[in-house]
Design a protein around this motif. Structure first.
Motif, PDB file in Angstrom:
ATOM      1  N   LEU A  49       0.859  -1.172   0.000  1.00  0.00           N
ATOM      2  CA  LEU A  49       0.000   0.000   0.000  1.00  0.00           C
ATOM      3  C   LEU A  49       0.898   1.225   0.000  1.00  0.00           C
ATOM      4  O   LEU A  49       1.692   1.407   0.930  1.00  0.00           O
ATOM      5  CB  LEU A  49      -0.916   0.011   1.228  1.00  0.00           C
ATOM      6  CG  LEU A  49      -1.765   1.268   1.412  1.00  0.00           C
ATOM      7  CD1 LEU A  49      -2.770   1.391   0.268  1.00  0.00           C
ATOM      8  CD2 LEU A  49      -2.482   1.250   2.745  1.00  0.00           C
ATOM      9  N   ASP A  50       0.826   2.020  -1.049  1.00  0.00           N
ATOM     10  CA  ASP A  50       1.594   3.259  -1.160  1.00  0.00           C
ATOM     11  C   ASP A  50       0.666   4.427  -0.889  1.00  0.00           C
ATOM     12  O   ASP A  50      -0.441   4.489  -1.443  1.00  0.00           O
ATOM     13  CB  ASP A  50       2.188   3.414  -2.563  1.00  0.00           C
ATOM     14  CG  ASP A  50       3.431   2.569  -2.758  1.00  0.00           C
ATOM     15  OD1 ASP A  50       3.993   2.110  -1.754  1.00  0.00           O
ATOM     16  OD2 ASP A  50       3.831   2.368  -3.908  1.00  0.00           O
ATOM     17  N   GLY A  51       1.116   5.358  -0.062  1.00  0.00           N
ATOM     18  CA  GLY A  51       0.293   6.516   0.245  1.00  0.00           C
ATOM     19  C   GLY A  51       1.100   7.793   0.260  1.00  0.00           C
ATOM     20  O   GLY A  51       2.252   7.810   0.683  1.00  0.00           O
ATOM     21  N   GLY A  56       5.780  16.037  -0.207  1.00  0.00           N
ATOM     22  CA  GLY A  56       7.112  15.446  -0.093  1.00  0.00           C
ATOM     23  C   GLY A  56       7.211  14.258   0.843  1.00  0.00           C
ATOM     24  O   GLY A  56       8.283  13.689   1.019  1.00  0.00           O
ATOM     25  N   LEU A  57       6.102  13.851   1.470  1.00  0.00           N
ATOM     26  CA  LEU A  57       6.137  12.774   2.454  1.00  0.00           C
ATOM     27  C   LEU A  57       5.193  11.645   2.022  1.00  0.00           C
ATOM     28  O   LEU A  57       4.021  11.873   1.759  1.00  0.00           O
ATOM     29  CB  LEU A  57       5.716  13.306   3.825  1.00  0.00           C
ATOM     30  CG  LEU A  57       5.888  12.379   5.025  1.00  0.00           C
ATOM     31  CD1 LEU A  57       7.364  12.029   5.239  1.00  0.00           C
ATOM     32  CD2 LEU A  57       5.327  13.041   6.277  1.00  0.00           C
ATOM     33  N   SER A  58       5.745  10.441   1.926  1.00  0.00           N
ATOM     34  CA  SER A  58       4.931   9.288   1.531  1.00  0.00           C
ATOM     35  C   SER A  58       5.334   8.072   2.367  1.00  0.00           C
ATOM     36  O   SER A  58       6.367   8.083   3.029  1.00  0.00           O
ATOM     37  CB  SER A  58       5.087   8.991   0.040  1.00  0.00           C
ATOM     38  OG  SER A  58       6.430   8.703  -0.281  1.00  0.00           O
ATOM     39  N   PHE A  59       4.497   7.030   2.333  1.00  0.00           N
ATOM     40  CA  PHE A  59       4.779   5.828   3.107  1.00  0.00           C
ATOM     41  C   PHE A  59       4.442   4.596   2.275  1.00  0.00           C
ATOM     42  O   PHE A  59       3.722   4.660   1.292  1.00  0.00           O
ATOM     43  CB  PHE A  59       3.985   5.818   4.420  1.00  0.00           C
ATOM     44  CG  PHE A  59       2.519   5.564   4.227  1.00  0.00           C
ATOM     45  CD1 PHE A  59       2.005   4.276   4.286  1.00  0.00           C
ATOM     46  CD2 PHE A  59       1.644   6.608   3.987  1.00  0.00           C
ATOM     47  CE1 PHE A  59       0.654   4.039   4.099  1.00  0.00           C
ATOM     48  CE2 PHE A  59       0.287   6.371   3.793  1.00  0.00           C
ATOM     49  CZ  PHE A  59      -0.208   5.089   3.850  1.00  0.00           C
ATOM     50  N   PHE A  82       6.657  -8.646   6.835  1.00  0.00           N
ATOM     51  CA  PHE A  82       5.909  -7.406   6.897  1.00  0.00           C
ATOM     52  C   PHE A  82       6.919  -6.277   6.901  1.00  0.00           C
ATOM     53  O   PHE A  82       7.928  -6.342   7.602  1.00  0.00           O
ATOM     54  CB  PHE A  82       5.054  -7.326   8.175  1.00  0.00           C
ATOM     55  CG  PHE A  82       3.942  -8.335   8.222  1.00  0.00           C
ATOM     56  CD1 PHE A  82       2.719  -8.048   7.632  1.00  0.00           C
ATOM     57  CD2 PHE A  82       4.115  -9.550   8.858  1.00  0.00           C
ATOM     58  CE1 PHE A  82       1.698  -8.972   7.668  1.00  0.00           C
ATOM     59  CE2 PHE A  82       3.098 -10.475   8.903  1.00  0.00           C
ATOM     60  CZ  PHE A  82       1.881 -10.189   8.314  1.00  0.00           C
ATOM     61  N   SER A  83       6.662  -5.218   6.149  1.00  0.00           N
ATOM     62  CA  SER A  83       7.605  -4.112   6.102  1.00  0.00           C
ATOM     63  C   SER A  83       6.851  -2.786   6.043  1.00  0.00           C
ATOM     64  O   SER A  83       5.695  -2.726   5.635  1.00  0.00           O
ATOM     65  CB  SER A  83       8.531  -4.239   4.879  1.00  0.00           C
ATOM     66  OG  SER A  83       7.775  -4.166   3.693  1.00  0.00           O
ATOM     67  N   SER A  84       7.542  -1.752   6.472  1.00  0.00           N
ATOM     68  CA  SER A  84       6.988  -0.405   6.376  1.00  0.00           C
ATOM     69  C   SER A  84       8.133   0.560   6.110  1.00  0.00           C
ATOM     70  O   SER A  84       9.269   0.316   6.503  1.00  0.00           O
ATOM     71  CB  SER A  84       6.235  -0.017   7.652  1.00  0.00           C
ATOM     72  OG  SER A  84       7.131   0.018   8.744  1.00  0.00           O
ATOM     73  N   SER A  85       7.838   1.622   5.407  1.00  0.00           N
ATOM     74  CA  SER A  85       8.854   2.637   5.145  1.00  0.00           C
ATOM     75  C   SER A  85       8.197   3.998   5.033  1.00  0.00           C
ATOM     76  O   SER A  85       7.027   4.126   4.683  1.00  0.00           O
ATOM     77  CB  SER A  85       9.633   2.304   3.861  1.00  0.00           C
ATOM     78  OG  SER A  85       8.750   2.211   2.774  1.00  0.00           O
ATOM     79  N   LEU A  86       8.973   5.001   5.360  1.00  0.00           N
ATOM     80  CA  LEU A  86       8.539   6.393   5.279  1.00  0.00           C
ATOM     81  C   LEU A  86       9.558   7.123   4.420  1.00  0.00           C
ATOM     82  O   LEU A  86      10.762   7.019   4.653  1.00  0.00           O
ATOM     83  CB  LEU A  86       8.483   6.992   6.691  1.00  0.00           C
ATOM     84  CG  LEU A  86       7.815   8.336   6.857  1.00  0.00           C
ATOM     85  CD1 LEU A  86       6.345   8.276   6.450  1.00  0.00           C
ATOM     86  CD2 LEU A  86       7.931   8.786   8.311  1.00  0.00           C
TER      87      LEU A  86
END
Length: 90
Positions: A49-51, A56-59, A82-86
């Motif tokens: 899921l890209d948001g 300039g800020l996305s996750f 499971f992964s997450s990034s900012l």
């Protein structure tokens, strides 16, 4: 195996669903099998899921599952991640 080389057949599928201008859902799947030996196969599934929060800020949130029967039996054959990034761009 042909002349000392192994042959693997692969099928790949991916799709992107735009939920809104700021969010999109990305799904990928791949299956592979050795044609001469139906016991050698693998599968991977990836969902992201890209948001966009601001200009300039996305996750990104991600889930990945894979199973590979091509590896030796003593090696773990499946993985779940499971992964997450900012991300900040300027």
């Amino acid at each position: 195996t042909i002349g000392g080389s192994s042959v693997v057949t692969s099928i790949f599928e991916d799709s992107i669903l735009a939920i809104s201008e700021a969010y999109q859902l990305i799904q990928e799947a791949e299956t592979y099998v050795a044609p001469k030996n139906s016991e050698d196969w693998g599968y991977s599934f990836d969902l992201k899921l890209d948001g966009k929060i601001t200009q300039g800020l996305s996750f990104r949130l991600g889930y990945e599952y894979s199973f590979e029967n091509l590896v030796p039996k003593k090696v773990p054959q499946k993985e779940t991640l499971f992964s997450s990034s900012l991300l900040y761009t300027f």
